[in-house]
Scaffold this motif. Sequence first.
Motif, PDB file in Angstrom:
ATOM      1  N   THR A  42       0.845  -1.195   0.000  1.00  0.00           N
ATOM      2  CA  THR A  42       0.000   0.000   0.000  1.00  0.00           C
ATOM      3  C   THR A  42       0.879   1.244   0.000  1.00  0.00           C
TER       4      THR A  42
ATOM      5  N   ILE B 201      -8.506   7.671 -11.394  1.00  0.00           N
ATOM      6  CA  ILE B 201      -9.722   7.738 -10.592  1.00  0.00           C
ATOM      7  C   ILE B 201     -10.229   9.175 -10.616  1.00  0.00           C
TER       8      ILE B 201
ATOM      9  N   GLU C  63     -15.368   9.573  -7.809  1.00  0.00           N
ATOM     10  CA  GLU C  63     -15.232   8.147  -7.500  1.00  0.00           C
ATOM     11  C   GLU C  63     -14.494   8.001  -6.180  1.00  0.00           C
ATOM     12  N   ARG C  64     -14.814   6.965  -5.436  1.00  0.00           N
ATOM     13  CA  ARG C  64     -14.138   6.710  -4.169  1.00  0.00           C
ATOM     14  C   ARG C  64     -13.170   5.548  -4.253  1.00  0.00           C
ATOM     15  N   GLU C  65     -13.475   4.622  -5.152  1.00  0.00           N
ATOM     16  CA  GLU C  65     -12.633   3.436  -5.257  1.00  0.00           C
ATOM     17  C   GLU C  65     -12.707   2.912  -6.688  1.00  0.00           C
ATOM     18  N   LYS C  66     -11.574   2.365  -7.126  1.00  0.00           N
ATOM     19  CA  LYS C  66     -11.532   1.798  -8.470  1.00  0.00           C
ATOM     20  C   LYS C  66     -10.599   0.610  -8.471  1.00  0.00           C
ATOM     21  N   HIS C  67     -10.942  -0.415  -9.250  1.00  0.00           N
ATOM     22  CA  HIS C  67     -10.136  -1.628  -9.318  1.00  0.00           C
ATOM     23  C   HIS C  67      -9.654  -1.851 -10.745  1.00  0.00           C
TER      24      HIS C  67
ATOM     25  N   ARG D 111      -5.934  -1.674  -6.563  1.00  0.00           N
ATOM     26  CA  ARG D 111      -7.103  -1.004  -6.024  1.00  0.00           C
ATOM     27  C   ARG D 111      -6.694   0.408  -5.628  1.00  0.00           C
TER      28      ARG D 111
ATOM     29  N   THR E 123      -8.007   4.134  -4.068  1.00  0.00           N
ATOM     30  CA  THR E 123      -9.045   4.886  -3.373  1.00  0.00           C
ATOM     31  C   THR E 123      -8.730   6.375  -3.459  1.00  0.00           C
TER      32      THR E 123
ATOM     33  N   ASP F 260      -9.946  10.051  -1.486  1.00  0.00           N
ATOM     34  CA  ASP F 260     -10.702  10.787  -0.481  1.00  0.00           C
ATOM     35  C   ASP F 260     -10.473  12.275  -0.731  1.00  0.00           C
TER      36      ASP F 260
ATOM     37  N   SER G 148      -4.994   9.852  -1.687  1.00  0.00           N
ATOM     38  CA  SER G 148      -5.302   8.665  -2.474  1.00  0.00           C
ATOM     39  C   SER G 148      -4.370   7.550  -2.026  1.00  0.00           C
ATOM     40  N   SER G 149      -4.805   6.320  -2.217  1.00  0.00           N
ATOM     41  CA  SER G 149      -3.929   5.191  -1.928  1.00  0.00           C
ATOM     42  C   SER G 149      -3.998   4.195  -3.073  1.00  0.00           C
TER      43      SER G 149
END
Lengths: 110, 113
Positions: free
Chosen positions: A20, A49, A53-57, A62, A64, A66, A72-73
């Motif tokens: 991460t 992203i 959007e909050r999350e994308k794969h 993955r 995220t 905020d 973002s992570s």
Amino acid sequence: SQQGEEDPQALSIQEGENATMNCSYKTSINNLQWYRQNSGRGLVHLILIRSNEREKHSGRLRVTLDTSKKSSSLLITASRAADTASYFCAFYQGAQKLVFGQGTRLTINP
Amino acid sequence: DTAVSQTPKYLVTQMGNDKSIKCEQNLGHDTMYWYKQDSKKFLKIMFSYNNKELIINETVPNRFSPKSPDKAHLNLHINSLELGDSAVYFCASSQEVAGETQYFGPGTRLLVL
């Protein structure tokens, strides 16, 4: 100009573990992108992203976002030796200029 | 069938010399960029061209002069090279000026002695 800040600057994990990395920024953005750079190579776009959007794969990735925390992570699951690279977040400052973070150097140990 | 290509890949030269780096993209993109990556991996934009017109010119010494003969090519000429110019220079392209995804070339490693 304000670049993104990435954390950690370097990360070393065992193959199979998850990695991460985080990115923080200071301006308003429309989208945030992640790029990978293998040693001695150019940057390769991984994922984008959007601000709504909050999350994308994408495969084992993955991302995220905020926007309230301006962060973002990027999560890489089940890491492989081939994932060893530097990872950069990037966002547009104004309409035209893409600004990069300083990158996270990820090392996957066999 | 490389999307964004740069030549040369390596460039070693003496201080004070003039050198050029060439970039070509076959993606049909309208916008091209030059970036400089320093020894700490910090990547910063230098120039951006859209359909042969300069749209971004960061605070770069005027020893650096980009030239875009057509929208598929963006070359970088550097006069009177200095030690501090040593870096990796990347060319990139995108579909639009505010193109969301940029496609990078492999980089040109410049070493000024």
